[in-house]
Design a protein around this motif. Structure first.
Motif, short mmCIF file in Angstrom:
data_model
loop_
_atom_site.label_atom_id
_atom_site.label_comp_id
_atom_site.label_asym_id
_atom_site.label_seq_id
_atom_site.Cartn_x
_atom_site.Cartn_y
_atom_site.Cartn_z
N ARG A 67 59.32 20.64 56.52
CA ARG A 67 58.60 19.81 57.50
C ARG A 67 59.51 18.74 58.10
NH1 ARG A 67 52.96 18.73 54.10
NH2 ARG A 67 52.59 20.90 53.55
N PRO A 227 50.56 20.28 59.39
CA PRO A 227 51.90 20.56 58.85
C PRO A 227 52.02 21.89 58.12
CG PRO A 227 51.33 18.27 58.49
CD PRO A 227 50.10 18.92 59.04
N ASP A 228 51.06 22.22 57.26
CA ASP A 228 51.15 23.49 56.53
C ASP A 228 51.08 24.68 57.48
OD1 ASP A 228 51.41 22.25 54.10
OD2 ASP A 228 49.28 22.37 53.59
N ALA A 231 54.41 24.99 59.32
CA ALA A 231 55.42 25.55 58.44
C ALA A 231 55.24 27.06 58.28
CB ALA A 231 55.36 24.87 57.07
#
Length: 270
Positions: A67, A227-228, A231
């Protein structure tokens, strides 16, 4: 807020990343490897794929999973002085020191030079071509918001079509059988390690650390901001892109082997 990209968006992002990766070295080095490896081509290809595809995939994945907001942010996990040195060294290496000059020279050598009169003015021709080439590159670089459209949707698909035609025609009309082509140099005794080292010459292992943040930003621009999810989307786009690159490496390398029936071994794949 979107949780993931659509299949169509994944295709465009992966195409964009492939287009960023696949430069001059990606075309000339596999051909040269094939010419040198001869009948040992499969061991050499395995080595090439590890460093020419595996390492770039890890680089993109590192940017996504960590990240980080770019190469400097990622390398700052060591310490700030290291991050400053490594970031500058990497961008100089994949930029003005090595990669940028060969982009223009390779395009000129394998394309325009073949049809120009050989009257001793090649240096002037190369200078004029380079000026036009980099002027066009600057035009696109100053408009980063359009990179997905220009690279992922237009330039790369066109390139893949032309490359596919070339490769298919070459594979359907081989000039030599793979088993009959004698390996040369280090490829005769250590084909795997020779291919392994050749993969570094594409410089994609370094470029992946710079390109990863471009993928992240494009994914965010497409509406995926968690964010996840960013990613995961980055890693998946990297996987799709690298699988395509691996398939093209294999095909182009085989063409290089079979070209030995018509041409002498080139000095650098050009």
């Amino acid at each position: 807020m979107k949780r993931k990209l659509t299949a169509k968006e994944y295709t465009y992002v992966a195409s964009m990343l492939f287009g960023l990766f696949f430069g001059a070295g990606n075309l000339i080095f596999p051909v040269h490897l094939g010419q040198m490896a001869g009948s040992n081509v499969w061991q050499a290809i395995l080595g090439l794929l590890i460093t020419g595809v595996g390492l770039p995939l890890l680089g993109v994945a590192a940017l996504g999973i960590s990240r980080s907001n770019g190469l400097f942010d990622l390398s700052s996990k060591v310490n700030r002085p290291y991050a400053m040195f490594f970031t500058c060294a990497l961008y100089l290496t994949i930029g003005p020191f090595f990669a940028i000059p060969r982009c223009a020279t390779t395009s000129f050598t394998v394309g325009l030079e073949q049809v120009l009169p050989q009257n001793g003015s090649n240096t002037l021709y190369l200078l004029l071509f380079s000026a036009a080439f980099f002027a066009a590159a600057l035009f696109f670089a100053l408009r980063p918001g359009k990179i997905l459209t220009w690279v992922g949707k237009i330039l790369n698909p066109c390139f893949l079509v032309f490359l596919a035609i070339l490769v298919v025609v070459a594979l359907l009309s081989p000039s030599a059988a793979i088993a009959d082509v004698e390996p040369l140099g280090d490829y005769a005794s250590q084909p795997f390690f020779a291919g392994f080292l050749e993969g570094y010459n594409t410089m994609d292992a370094l470029a992946s650390l710079a390109f990863g943040i471009i993928v992240v930003q494009v994914i965010r621009d497409l509406g995926v901001t968690e964010p996840d999810a960013v990613a995961g989307s980055t890693v998946r786009a990297g996987i799709f892109s690298c699988l395509l690159m691996a398939a093209i490496y294999v095909a182009v390398t085989i063409v290089g082997v079979q070209s030995r029936g018509l041409f002498e071994t080139s000095e650098n794949g050009g």
